[in-house]
Design a protein around this motif. Structure first.
Motif, PDB file in Angstrom:
ATOM      1  N   ALA A   1       0.844  -1.197   0.000  1.00 17.03           N
ATOM      2  CA  ALA A   1       0.000   0.000   0.000  1.00 17.03           C
ATOM      3  C   ALA A   1       0.875   1.242   0.000  1.00 17.03           C
ATOM      4  N   LEU A   2       0.423   2.254  -0.729  1.00 15.79           N
ATOM      5  CA  LEU A   2       1.041   3.571  -0.699  1.00 15.79           C
ATOM      6  C   LEU A   2       0.083   4.544  -0.038  1.00 15.79           C
ATOM      7  N   VAL A   3       0.603   5.340   0.874  1.00 17.30           N
ATOM      8  CA  VAL A   3      -0.171   6.411   1.503  1.00 17.30           C
ATOM      9  C   VAL A   3       0.513   7.721   1.140  1.00 17.30           C
ATOM     10  N   ILE A   4      -0.162   8.538   0.354  1.00 16.43           N
ATOM     11  CA  ILE A   4       0.389   9.819  -0.067  1.00 16.43           C
ATOM     12  C   ILE A   4      -0.079  10.887   0.908  1.00 16.43           C
ATOM     13  N   VAL A   5       0.869  11.630   1.474  1.00 15.47           N
ATOM     14  CA  VAL A   5       0.552  12.741   2.372  1.00 15.47           C
ATOM     15  C   VAL A   5       0.968  14.024   1.666  1.00 15.47           C
ATOM     16  N   ALA A   6       0.000  14.885   1.358  1.00 18.60           N
ATOM     17  CA  ALA A   6       0.315  16.047   0.526  1.00 18.60           C
ATOM     18  C   ALA A   6      -0.520  17.253   0.914  1.00 18.60           C
ATOM     19  N   PRO A   7       0.109  18.424   0.906  1.00 20.27           N
ATOM     20  CA  PRO A   7      -0.660  19.657   1.035  1.00 20.27           C
ATOM     21  C   PRO A   7      -1.252  20.030  -0.320  1.00 20.27           C
ATOM     22  N   GLU A   8      -2.157  20.969  -0.299  1.00 16.47           N
ATOM     23  CA  GLU A   8      -2.704  21.500  -1.544  1.00 16.47           C
ATOM     24  C   GLU A   8      -1.966  22.777  -1.913  1.00 16.47           C
ATOM     25  N   TYR A   9      -1.431  22.801  -3.131  1.00  8.81           N
ATOM     26  CA  TYR A   9      -0.770  23.991  -3.658  1.00  8.81           C
ATOM     27  C   TYR A   9      -1.540  24.465  -4.886  1.00  8.81           C
ATOM     28  N   ASN A  10      -2.082  25.665  -4.820  1.00 11.23           N
ATOM     29  CA  ASN A  10      -2.732  26.275  -5.991  1.00 11.23           C
ATOM     30  C   ASN A  10      -3.764  25.339  -6.640  1.00 11.23           C
ATOM     31  N   HIS A  11      -4.637  24.785  -5.802  1.00  8.81           N
ATOM     32  CA  HIS A  11      -5.734  23.916  -6.241  1.00  8.81           C
ATOM     33  C   HIS A  11      -5.262  22.559  -6.753  1.00  8.81           C
ATOM     34  N   SER A  12      -4.030  22.149  -6.446  1.00  8.61           N
ATOM     35  CA  SER A  12      -3.534  20.875  -6.941  1.00  8.61           C
ATOM     36  C   SER A  12      -2.502  20.321  -5.960  1.00  8.61           C
ATOM     37  N   ILE A  13      -1.731  19.339  -6.430  1.00  7.04           N
ATOM     38  CA  ILE A  13      -0.678  18.749  -5.611  1.00  7.04           C
ATOM     39  C   ILE A  13       0.638  19.478  -5.867  1.00  7.04           C
ATOM     40  N   PRO A  14       1.601  19.374  -4.973  1.00  6.31           N
ATOM     41  CA  PRO A  14       2.903  19.992  -5.210  1.00  6.31           C
ATOM     42  C   PRO A  14       3.576  19.440  -6.463  1.00  6.31           C
ATOM     43  N   GLY A  15       4.259  20.330  -7.183  1.00  4.63           N
ATOM     44  CA  GLY A  15       4.950  19.903  -8.396  1.00  4.63           C
ATOM     45  C   GLY A  15       6.012  18.851  -8.124  1.00  4.63           C
ATOM     46  N   ALA A  16       6.694  18.939  -6.983  1.00  2.64           N
ATOM     47  CA  ALA A  16       7.726  17.953  -6.651  1.00  2.64           C
ATOM     48  C   ALA A  16       7.134  16.557  -6.504  1.00  2.64           C
ATOM     49  N   LEU A  17       5.912  16.465  -5.979  1.00  5.40           N
ATOM     50  CA  LEU A  17       5.252  15.172  -5.839  1.00  5.40           C
ATOM     51  C   LEU A  17       4.871  14.613  -7.202  1.00  5.40           C
TER      52      LEU A  17
END
Length: 195
Positions: free
Chosen positions: A78-94
């Protein structure tokens, strides 16, 4: 690994300075560990991930950090992605990290913790993560939006909003239930299509 434990990879989805999403990433990792699962936190800040030029499976000599990530994904139940929202989307690095792989994600259970400083808990990032997961021929699963993250965790990463304790408990249990649908059984069978 015991018969009932899973290999879980938690992916911290930003390298931004002062990021608050590292606190729920570490917290959820510790909860899986307490449940007896083999869990690892993949923090992109610890890895130099090059800009995407070609997929790992399409090059003879992939970047060592991309290769390391690919091997971790291949080993994970299983993968669990933990991400903030940047500009209505996911971070570019992710997005850059995720794009380096493709077949490695097939039939893998994904779950998500999305984070915002405001009251919406990163739900627009969550929507994009669902779309990306489906494109990978993987399985979108449980999600936990964390609103007002600065009020939920203190600067040391301690969970201080008690209303989230049960929500995290329910989330980690749901992640395990979701992932177990797609893990080959002890006799070596694979999950039925469409499960």
């Amino acid at each position: 690994m015991t018969a009932s434990s899973l290999e879980i990879l938690v992916v911290q989805g930003t390298i931004r300075e002062g990021r608050s999403s590292i606190h729920p990433a570490r917290y959820v990792t510790s909860r899986f560990h307490e449940m007896g699962h083999d869990v690892e936190l993949f923090d992109m800040k610890d890895y130099e991930i090059p800009l995407f030029r070609n997929r790992r499976d399409a090059v003879r000599d992939p970047h060592p950090n991309v290769d390391a990530f690919g091997k971790k994904v291949e080993a994970a139940d299983a993968l669990v992605i933990v991400a903030p929202e940047y500009n209505h989307s996911i971070p570019g690095a992710l997005k850059n990290l995720l794009d380096h792989l493709y077949p490695e994600y097939e039939n893998t259970a994904f779950s998500y913790v999305t984070v915002s400083a405001g009251g919406f808990g990163g739900v627009r990032a969550l929507s994009h993560l669902h779309d990306i997961t489906l494109e990978f021929d993987a399985h979108p699963g449980p999600d936990l939006p964390v609103s007002h993250v600065h009020d939920a965790f203190d600067e040391d990463g301690t969970l201080i909003d008690e209303t989230y304790e049960n929500r995290f408990e329910e989330f980690v249990t749901a992640v395990v239930d979701h992932a177990e649908q797609f893990v080959p059984s002890a006799v070596g069978t694979t999950p039925e299509a469409g499960v």
